[in-house]
Write a protein that holds these residues in place. Sequence first.
Motif, PDB file in Angstrom:
ATOM      1  N   ASP A 166       0.968  -1.223   0.157  1.00 43.77           N
ATOM      2  CA  ASP A 166      -0.056  -0.338   0.055  1.00 43.77           C
ATOM      3  C   ASP A 166       1.178   1.197   0.374  1.00 43.77           C
ATOM      4  O   ASP A 166       1.583   1.415   0.651  1.00 43.77           O
ATOM      5  CB  ASP A 166      -0.727   0.338   1.431  1.00 43.77           C
ATOM      6  CG  ASP A 166      -1.877  -1.173   1.190  1.00 43.77           C
ATOM      7  OD1 ASP A 166      -2.849  -1.136   0.418  1.00 43.77           O
ATOM      8  OD2 ASP A 166      -1.834  -2.198   1.632  1.00 43.77           O
ATOM      9  N   THR A 169       1.145   5.493  -0.669  1.00 33.52           N
ATOM     10  CA  THR A 169       0.497   6.831  -0.793  1.00 33.52           C
ATOM     11  C   THR A 169       1.292   7.709  -1.301  1.00 33.52           C
ATOM     12  O   THR A 169       2.420   8.152  -0.970  1.00 33.52           O
ATOM     13  CB  THR A 169      -0.095   7.135   0.632  1.00 33.52           C
ATOM     14  OG1 THR A 169      -1.312   6.538   1.301  1.00 33.52           O
ATOM     15  CG2 THR A 169      -0.140   8.684   0.690  1.00 33.52           C
ATOM     16  N   GLU A 212      -1.392  -1.596  -4.590  1.00 32.02           N
ATOM     17  CA  GLU A 212      -2.392  -0.042  -3.587  1.00 32.02           C
ATOM     18  C   GLU A 212      -1.892   0.731  -4.346  1.00 32.02           C
ATOM     19  O   GLU A 212      -1.325   1.231  -2.927  1.00 32.02           O
ATOM     20  CB  GLU A 212      -3.598  -0.661  -2.716  1.00 32.02           C
ATOM     21  CG  GLU A 212      -4.219  -2.118  -3.430  1.00 32.02           C
ATOM     22  CD  GLU A 212      -5.421  -2.212  -1.911  1.00 32.02           C
ATOM     23  OE1 GLU A 212      -5.196  -1.691  -0.975  1.00 32.02           O
ATOM     24  OE2 GLU A 212      -5.814  -3.000  -2.230  1.00 32.02           O
ATOM     25  N   VAL A 226      -2.078   5.601  -4.601  1.00 33.35           N
ATOM     26  CA  VAL A 226      -2.860   6.480  -4.626  1.00 33.35           C
ATOM     27  C   VAL A 226      -2.447   7.457  -4.416  1.00 33.35           C
ATOM     28  O   VAL A 226      -1.436   7.712  -3.957  1.00 33.35           O
ATOM     29  CB  VAL A 226      -4.311   6.530  -3.067  1.00 33.35           C
ATOM     30  CG1 VAL A 226      -5.164   7.474  -3.295  1.00 33.35           C
ATOM     31  CG2 VAL A 226      -4.591   5.487  -3.096  1.00 33.35           C
ATOM     32  N   TYR A 259      -2.627  11.641  -4.135  1.00 32.19           N
ATOM     33  CA  TYR A 259      -2.892  12.808  -3.524  1.00 32.19           C
ATOM     34  C   TYR A 259      -2.865  14.271  -3.881  1.00 32.19           C
ATOM     35  O   TYR A 259      -1.716  14.579  -4.467  1.00 32.19           O
ATOM     36  CB  TYR A 259      -3.147  12.898  -1.875  1.00 32.19           C
ATOM     37  CG  TYR A 259      -4.273  12.117  -1.479  1.00 32.19           C
ATOM     38  CD1 TYR A 259      -5.704  11.497  -1.423  1.00 32.19           C
ATOM     39  CD2 TYR A 259      -3.717  10.877  -0.948  1.00 32.19           C
ATOM     40  CE1 TYR A 259      -5.877  10.320  -1.250  1.00 32.19           C
ATOM     41  CE2 TYR A 259      -4.416   9.714  -0.066  1.00 32.19           C
ATOM     42  CZ  TYR A 259      -5.402   9.104  -0.807  1.00 32.19           C
ATOM     43  OH  TYR A 259      -6.665   8.325  -0.428  1.00 32.19           O
ATOM     44  N   ALA A 315     -12.678  10.284  -0.675  1.00 31.92           N
ATOM     45  CA  ALA A 315     -11.636   9.807  -1.286  1.00 31.92           C
ATOM     46  C   ALA A 315     -10.641  10.728  -1.895  1.00 31.92           C
ATOM     47  O   ALA A 315      -9.438  10.425  -1.509  1.00 31.92           O
ATOM     48  CB  ALA A 315     -12.415   8.404  -2.746  1.00 31.92           C
ATOM     49  N   TYR A 326      -8.739  11.043  -4.123  1.00 31.27           N
ATOM     50  CA  TYR A 326      -7.721  10.723  -5.102  1.00 31.27           C
ATOM     51  C   TYR A 326      -7.198  11.591  -6.311  1.00 31.27           C
ATOM     52  O   TYR A 326      -8.343  11.569  -6.803  1.00 31.27           O
ATOM     53  CB  TYR A 326      -7.265   9.576  -5.345  1.00 31.27           C
ATOM     54  CG  TYR A 326      -8.658   8.725  -5.686  1.00 31.27           C
ATOM     55  CD1 TYR A 326      -8.744   8.831  -7.635  1.00 31.27           C
ATOM     56  CD2 TYR A 326      -9.302   8.427  -5.163  1.00 31.27           C
ATOM     57  CE1 TYR A 326     -10.147   8.392  -8.086  1.00 31.27           C
ATOM     58  CE2 TYR A 326     -10.139   7.368  -5.426  1.00 31.27           C
ATOM     59  CZ  TYR A 326     -10.512   7.215  -6.553  1.00 31.27           C
ATOM     60  OH  TYR A 326     -11.806   6.186  -7.425  1.00 31.27           O
ATOM     61  N   ASN A 370      -6.532   6.088  -8.651  1.00 34.57           N
ATOM     62  CA  ASN A 370      -6.968   4.628  -7.071  1.00 34.57           C
ATOM     63  C   ASN A 370      -5.839   4.138  -8.504  1.00 34.57           C
ATOM     64  O   ASN A 370      -6.822   4.086  -9.632  1.00 34.57           O
ATOM     65  CB  ASN A 370      -7.595   4.778  -6.819  1.00 34.57           C
ATOM     66  CG  ASN A 370      -8.186   3.965  -5.891  1.00 34.57           C
ATOM     67  OD1 ASN A 370      -7.218   3.120  -5.258  1.00 34.57           O
ATOM     68  ND2 ASN A 370      -8.920   2.495  -6.470  1.00 34.57           N
ATOM     69  N   ASN A 387      -4.623  -0.571  -9.045  1.00 30.71           N
ATOM     70  CA  ASN A 387      -4.190  -1.699  -7.913  1.00 30.71           C
ATOM     71  C   ASN A 387      -3.625  -1.705  -9.265  1.00 30.71           C
ATOM     72  O   ASN A 387      -4.005  -2.170 -10.499  1.00 30.71           O
ATOM     73  CB  ASN A 387      -5.937  -2.447  -7.849  1.00 30.71           C
ATOM     74  CG  ASN A 387      -6.485  -1.913  -6.826  1.00 30.71           C
ATOM     75  OD1 ASN A 387      -5.990  -1.000  -6.230  1.00 30.71           O
ATOM     76  ND2 ASN A 387      -7.115  -2.244  -6.181  1.00 30.71           N
ATOM     77  N   SER A 410     -12.222  10.916  -8.643  1.00 27.86           N
ATOM     78  CA  SER A 410     -12.570  10.072  -6.703  1.00 27.86           C
ATOM     79  C   SER A 410     -14.277  10.744  -7.149  1.00 27.86           C
ATOM     80  O   SER A 410     -14.437  10.294  -5.554  1.00 27.86           O
ATOM     81  CB  SER A 410     -11.785  10.935  -5.475  1.00 27.86           C
ATOM     82  OG  SER A 410     -12.476  11.750  -5.963  1.00 27.86           O
ATOM     83  N   TYR A 440     -10.312   4.630   1.449  1.00 26.41           N
ATOM     84  CA  TYR A 440      -8.728   5.790   1.770  1.00 26.41           C
ATOM     85  C   TYR A 440      -8.654   7.286   2.964  1.00 26.41           C
ATOM     86  O   TYR A 440      -8.543   7.174   2.751  1.00 26.41           O
ATOM     87  CB  TYR A 440      -9.589   6.928   0.906  1.00 26.41           C
ATOM     88  CG  TYR A 440      -9.660   6.040  -0.704  1.00 26.41           C
ATOM     89  CD1 TYR A 440      -8.657   5.611  -1.014  1.00 26.41           C
ATOM     90  CD2 TYR A 440     -10.998   6.072  -0.626  1.00 26.41           C
ATOM     91  CE1 TYR A 440      -9.031   5.012  -2.830  1.00 26.41           C
ATOM     92  CE2 TYR A 440     -11.268   5.480  -1.712  1.00 26.41           C
ATOM     93  CZ  TYR A 440     -10.477   4.645  -2.926  1.00 26.41           C
ATOM     94  OH  TYR A 440     -10.117   4.056  -3.915  1.00 26.41           O
TER      95      TYR A 440
END
Length: 262
Positions: free
Chosen positions: A53, A55, A86, A88, A90, A102, A104, A107, A109, A122, A130
């Motif tokens: 994961d 960010t 995964e 994301v 921002y 959300a 974002y 996003n 995957n 989003s 999120y």
Amino acid sequence: MDSDIERVPAEVGRYLSELVQRARTIYRDRLVSVGAVGSLALGDYRHGRSDIDITVVVDPAPTRLAHELADALAHPGLRCPAAGLELVVYDAGFAASGAPGAGYLLNMNTGPVLPAVVDFESVGAPGFWYVIDRAIGHQSGWTLSGHPIREALGPPARKDLLAAVSASVREHASGAGHLADNRILNGCRSVYYCRTGAWVSKRAAGRSVAAAEKRFRPLIGAAIRSFERPRESARELSAGEVDEFMAWARRTVDRISGSPVS
């Protein structure tokens, strides 16, 4: 600043170094921070089971850069060594605001197990995933590049987090698309957060709830043992017992969060 990338398990370290380099190449001086959240940040990454994961926080940038990043990170072009990535992205202002939703810019995957998702819009996305990930990142995130991720992600308000946790439990109670062991342990982590205000790994939360709730101890123990196996080797758990536990977790979370119990 110093990077936490040396703390990452060896089997994913080279992958994350390349991911960071590609993000830097695309966003250049607009790249604010890249951080690991989820199981990596909580110290319970399990190879063959966990996702990676990530960010990414950026200053305002042309939309095309998010598209370029998605192309650059897609498996198997960049081979993901975990069950999946995964990721994301921002905007820095939104990330720092602690706002719910959300929010974002991307996003994504991708990976050998996860169904591929690439979404740049989003609006209408279920925000609870999120909000929880950003809260975990603010509490425990590992900085892989740039500004400290714990500072780049503002803390969501407690009421927004409780609403997100309640929505997460309802999602997992439905059972759709979730392994039984993950449903149980997500329920445990949700109850643990509502009781303590802290985020811990799913297995740690499971052990805590099992110690406090004797009637669910055998089921939670079975879920932890199953969770320690690769996804394809997850054990079957009694559907009736899983549903009973999830109903209890939902009632417990709703009572603490003030959500309507139904």
